[in-house]
Design a protein around this motif. Sequence first.
Motif, PDB file in Angstrom:
ATOM      1  N   MET A 108      43.207  34.079  37.828  1.00 48.79           N
ATOM      2  CA  MET A 108      43.133  34.405  36.403  1.00 48.79           C
ATOM      3  C   MET A 108      42.763  35.875  36.277  1.00 48.79           C
ATOM      4  O   MET A 108      41.592  36.239  36.335  1.00 48.79           O
ATOM      5  N   SER A 109      43.748  36.716  36.130  1.00 46.42           N
ATOM      6  CA  SER A 109      43.517  38.159  36.117  1.00 46.42           C
ATOM      7  C   SER A 109      42.778  38.619  34.873  1.00 46.42           C
ATOM      8  O   SER A 109      42.091  39.645  34.896  1.00 46.42           O
ATOM      9  N   ASP A 110      42.906  37.876  33.788  1.00 46.43           N
ATOM     10  CA  ASP A 110      42.241  38.228  32.526  1.00 46.43           C
ATOM     11  C   ASP A 110      40.846  37.605  32.514  1.00 46.43           C
ATOM     12  O   ASP A 110      40.699  36.372  32.530  1.00 46.43           O
ATOM     13  N   VAL A 111      39.809  38.446  32.485  1.00 50.52           N
ATOM     14  CA  VAL A 111      38.437  37.954  32.548  1.00 50.52           C
ATOM     15  C   VAL A 111      38.099  37.047  31.365  1.00 50.52           C
ATOM     16  O   VAL A 111      37.301  36.108  31.498  1.00 50.52           O
ATOM     17  N   ASN A 112      38.721  37.283  30.231  1.00 47.25           N
ATOM     18  CA  ASN A 112      38.454  36.447  29.055  1.00 47.25           C
ATOM     19  C   ASN A 112      39.092  35.062  29.190  1.00 47.25           C
ATOM     20  O   ASN A 112      38.526  34.064  28.734  1.00 47.25           O
ATOM     21  N   VAL A 113      40.257  34.993  29.818  1.00 50.54           N
ATOM     22  CA  VAL A 113      40.894  33.698  30.088  1.00 50.54           C
ATOM     23  C   VAL A 113      40.022  32.895  31.039  1.00 50.54           C
ATOM     24  O   VAL A 113      39.789  31.699  30.845  1.00 50.54           O
ATOM     25  N   ALA A 114      39.513  33.563  32.081  1.00 50.45           N
ATOM     26  CA  ALA A 114      38.630  32.889  33.031  1.00 50.45           C
ATOM     27  C   ALA A 114      37.373  32.382  32.327  1.00 50.45           C
ATOM     28  O   ALA A 114      36.914  31.256  32.578  1.00 50.45           O
ATOM     29  N   LEU A 121      42.994  56.356  36.332  1.00 55.12           N
ATOM     30  CA  LEU A 121      42.094  55.224  36.145  1.00 55.12           C
ATOM     31  C   LEU A 121      42.770  53.902  36.511  1.00 55.12           C
ATOM     32  O   LEU A 121      44.005  53.794  36.476  1.00 55.12           O
ATOM     33  N   PRO A 122      41.971  52.861  36.815  1.00 53.69           N
ATOM     34  CA  PRO A 122      42.536  51.515  36.919  1.00 53.69           C
ATOM     35  C   PRO A 122      43.073  51.061  35.572  1.00 53.69           C
ATOM     36  O   PRO A 122      42.793  51.675  34.541  1.00 53.69           O
ATOM     37  N   THR A 123      43.788  49.979  35.578  1.00 58.75           N
ATOM     38  CA  THR A 123      44.433  49.498  34.350  1.00 58.75           C
ATOM     39  C   THR A 123      43.528  48.617  33.502  1.00 58.75           C
ATOM     40  O   THR A 123      43.949  48.128  32.455  1.00 58.75           O
ATOM     41  N   THR A 124      42.283  48.385  33.925  1.00 57.34           N
ATOM     42  CA  THR A 124      41.392  47.495  33.179  1.00 57.34           C
ATOM     43  C   THR A 124      40.889  48.163  31.898  1.00 57.34           C
ATOM     44  O   THR A 124      40.705  49.384  31.854  1.00 57.34           O
ATOM     45  N   PRO A 125      40.631  47.364  30.855  1.00 60.38           N
ATOM     46  CA  PRO A 125      40.145  47.945  29.593  1.00 60.38           C
ATOM     47  C   PRO A 125      38.774  48.593  29.739  1.00 60.38           C
ATOM     48  O   PRO A 125      38.468  49.565  29.035  1.00 60.38           O
ATOM     49  N   TYR A 126      37.931  48.095  30.630  1.00 57.55           N
ATOM     50  CA  TYR A 126      36.594  48.667  30.796  1.00 57.55           C
ATOM     51  C   TYR A 126      36.682  50.094  31.321  1.00 57.55           C
ATOM     52  O   TYR A 126      36.008  50.999  30.813  1.00 57.55           O
ATOM     53  N   GLU A 127      37.516  50.302  32.338  1.00 55.99           N
ATOM     54  CA  GLU A 127      37.627  51.646  32.893  1.00 55.99           C
ATOM     55  C   GLU A 127      38.315  52.602  31.910  1.00 55.99           C
ATOM     56  O   GLU A 127      38.035  53.796  31.897  1.00 55.99           O
ATOM     57  N   GLU A 170      45.152  58.851  32.850  1.00 58.11           N
ATOM     58  CA  GLU A 170      46.385  58.228  33.325  1.00 58.11           C
ATOM     59  C   GLU A 170      46.022  56.919  34.022  1.00 58.11           C
ATOM     60  O   GLU A 170      45.121  56.885  34.859  1.00 58.11           O
ATOM     61  N   LYS A 171      46.734  55.840  33.696  1.00 56.73           N
ATOM     62  CA  LYS A 171      46.462  54.544  34.315  1.00 56.73           C
ATOM     63  C   LYS A 171      47.409  54.302  35.480  1.00 56.73           C
ATOM     64  O   LYS A 171      48.571  54.710  35.447  1.00 56.73           O
ATOM     65  N   ALA A 172      46.886  53.633  36.511  1.00 56.21           N
ATOM     66  CA  ALA A 172      47.715  53.303  37.669  1.00 56.21           C
ATOM     67  C   ALA A 172      47.166  52.071  38.358  1.00 56.21           C
ATOM     68  O   ALA A 172      45.964  51.806  38.329  1.00 56.21           O
ATOM     69  N   GLU A 173      48.052  51.290  38.979  1.00 55.62           N
ATOM     70  CA  GLU A 173      47.622  50.143  39.773  1.00 55.62           C
ATOM     71  C   GLU A 173      46.877  50.638  41.007  1.00 55.62           C
ATOM     72  O   GLU A 173      47.081  51.771  41.466  1.00 55.62           O
ATOM     73  N   LEU A 174      46.028  49.780  41.570  1.00 55.98           N
ATOM     74  CA  LEU A 174      45.194  50.172  42.696  1.00 55.98           C
ATOM     75  C   LEU A 174      46.018  50.679  43.876  1.00 55.98           C
ATOM     76  O   LEU A 174      45.670  51.690  44.501  1.00 55.98           O
ATOM     77  N   ALA A 175      47.112  49.983  44.193  1.00 57.43           N
ATOM     78  CA  ALA A 175      47.934  50.400  45.336  1.00 57.43           C
ATOM     79  C   ALA A 175      48.460  51.822  45.140  1.00 57.43           C
ATOM     80  O   ALA A 175      48.486  52.626  46.082  1.00 57.43           O
ATOM     81  N   THR A 176      48.856  52.147  43.906  1.00 49.24           N
ATOM     82  CA  THR A 176      49.350  53.496  43.598  1.00 49.24           C
ATOM     83  C   THR A 176      48.225  54.518  43.714  1.00 49.24           C
ATOM     84  O   THR A 176      48.421  55.624  44.240  1.00 49.24           O
ATOM     85  N   LEU A 213      40.275  60.801  40.684  1.00 50.69           N
ATOM     86  CA  LEU A 213      40.782  59.467  41.024  1.00 50.69           C
ATOM     87  C   LEU A 213      39.655  58.449  40.943  1.00 50.69           C
ATOM     88  O   LEU A 213      38.715  58.473  41.732  1.00 50.69           O
ATOM     89  N   PHE A 214      39.740  57.539  39.966  1.00 50.75           N
ATOM     90  CA  PHE A 214      38.688  56.559  39.719  1.00 50.75           C
ATOM     91  C   PHE A 214      38.909  55.336  40.610  1.00 50.75           C
ATOM     92  O   PHE A 214      39.671  54.431  40.282  1.00 50.75           O
ATOM     93  N   VAL A 215      38.226  55.296  41.757  1.00 50.82           N
ATOM     94  CA  VAL A 215      38.311  54.168  42.679  1.00 50.82           C
ATOM     95  C   VAL A 215      36.905  53.845  43.167  1.00 50.82           C
ATOM     96  O   VAL A 215      36.209  54.722  43.686  1.00 50.82           O
ATOM     97  N   GLY A 216      36.470  52.605  42.974  1.00 57.60           N
ATOM     98  CA  GLY A 216      35.145  52.188  43.421  1.00 57.60           C
ATOM     99  C   GLY A 216      35.196  51.498  44.767  1.00 57.60           C
ATOM    100  O   GLY A 216      36.220  51.483  45.453  1.00 57.60           O
TER     101      GLY A 216
END
Length: 502
Positions: free
Chosen positions: A224-230, A355-361, A382-388, A401-404
Motif C-alpha cells: 500500500m504505497s499511499d500511507v492514508n490508504v494503509a 526531491l522524492p515524490t512524497t507529499p511530505y518531502e 524537482e521531483k524524481a523517483e528514488l532510482a532516478t 539531492l534529497f536522499v535519506g
Amino acid sequence: MNPSFLPLQRLFKQLVAAGLLTATSYAAVAATINISLDDDPGKLDPTQSSMIAERMVYQSIFDKLVDLDENGKIVPMLAQRWTISDDQKTYTLYLQKGVKFQDGTPFNAKAVEFNLLRGQEKSSLRRNELKYIKQITVVDDSTVKLELTTPFAPFMSILTDRAGMMSSPDAVKKFGDDYVNNPVGTGPFIYKGRLKGATITLEKNPHYWQAGLPKADGVTYKIMSDVNVAFNNLRSGQVDITNRFPYKEITNIEAGAKYAVINKPSLGFRGFYLNTSKPPFDKKEVREAVDILIDRNAIAKVVYNGAVVASHSPFSKAQFAHGDADTPPKVDVARAKALLKAAGKEGGFSFKLTLPTTPYESQVGQMIQGMLRPAGITVTLEKAELATQIESGKAGTYEGLFVGWSGRPDPDQNVYDFVVTNGSLNYSKYGTKEVDDLLQQARLEGNEAKRKAVYDQAMQILVKDVPYIYLNHDNVLFGISKAVKGFRYVPDGVIRTATLAK
C-alpha cells in the motif's frame, strides 16, 4: 493455510464448540498477521537487496547470525556465542545445533561458509560489507572461524542485517538466478508466493528451532504505497500493522481507537546532498550558508508533527556516536549573507533541489525555499523517483539531492561510505584526508568510548565542511492494532514477526 495445520484447526474448533477453549484463545493461535508495506519488495535474496521493504520481509524468512535487541545491542541468534581475538582480526562463531533450513537441509558451519563466500561475490550487494574476510575455516559442524585482513569494529554489527542472513545452500544451487523468487532460510515463516504489487504470503515454519515460535499461523504483506490508504485499512482491521503512519494522525487518535502508534527513535537520518564538485557548492562557505538558514525544528513540527528529531549529524540518540554535533545551528541570516559575500556570491544564487515524490518531502522543499530566500538564494524544486535520484547521485549530475538513509546499528555504516573519498554513497563528491584518516581509525578501534571520541573529531570537521545537510532523524513510526500481542520495538525500524500473535 498450510494443509498440515488443518487437523489442528478442526481440533481447536471442536474445543471452542465444547466450551473448553475460548474463541479469543483460538483466534490468538490461528491468526495471520497482516502488515502493510509502502513499497513493493524487489528481490527476495539478501545478497541482492537494496530496499528497506525487502528487509521487512526478510526478517520473517531468514534468521541472521546475530540480531539486535530493543536497545540496539547485538545479541545471539544463529550464532549462540562468539569470541574475538586480542588483535581483533579473528572471530570464532559457535552456532546453534540442530537447526534446519525450511527445505529440511541442515544449518551448520559449512552453510555459514557458503553464505559468506556468496556474499563476497562480485554480483552481491553485500560484497563491500564482507570484503575484510580473508579466510573462513570450518572447525566443526557448529564452529566457524573468520579471519579478517584488518581489525574492523563494525563487523558483528554488519552480521545483524542482510550480510548475516543465512540462505539454504541447496536452494540457492537448485534455483540459480531464480532464487530471488524462491527464498529459503531458517526463519519462522516460509515463503509461499506473491502477487506482484499486491501481496507476499508466508506460512508458519512448523519446525522452527526457537521453542514456542512463531506464534502466528502466517504473515501476509500487503503493498500500500499511499500511507492514508494503509491507515484506513488499519482502522478497518484489514491490516494489523502499517510500516508507515500519517504524520497528521499522530495527535489525532480518537477515543476508543482500536489501534496505537509506535513512535520511537530510529537509527536513520534525512536530508540532502550538496554537489561539492560543481559551483556554487564547490565553496564550503556557500554550503555553510545554506546550512545555517534552515530551521530544522520548524520542519519537524510543521511537516512531521513531531515524529522526527531535528538533527545536524548522521548519529541519532539510538547510537553511541551521538554527540554535540547533532545539535542544529541557530538560524543566522546575517552570518549566511556574510559567508556568501566571502564566497563571491553576495547577490545570491539559484540551484535545483531534487526531491522524492512524497507529499511530505514536497512540503519540506517548499519550506526550504522560503528559508533560503532571505539570503538571496532561489531554490527550484524537482521531483524524481528514488532510482532516478540514485543514478544522478552516482553520476554527480545534480545540484542538491534529497536522499535519506534508514540507518544501521554501527555508526560506521551511517557515515563512512557517505563522506570518505570515493565512498560508494558519497554523492557529494566530497573528500579530505583528515576525515578519511579519522574514519579509518574508528574502524580499527575496538573500544566504544575511544571510537566515539574519534567520531566527535570527524564531526567537528564535517559540520563546517557541510557536504550533506542533515535535517532530522526519523522515528520508527508504525501503526499497530491493539489486538496484536508480542510486538518488539527495535531501533533499526524493521518489524520482527516471530513473536507476534492476535
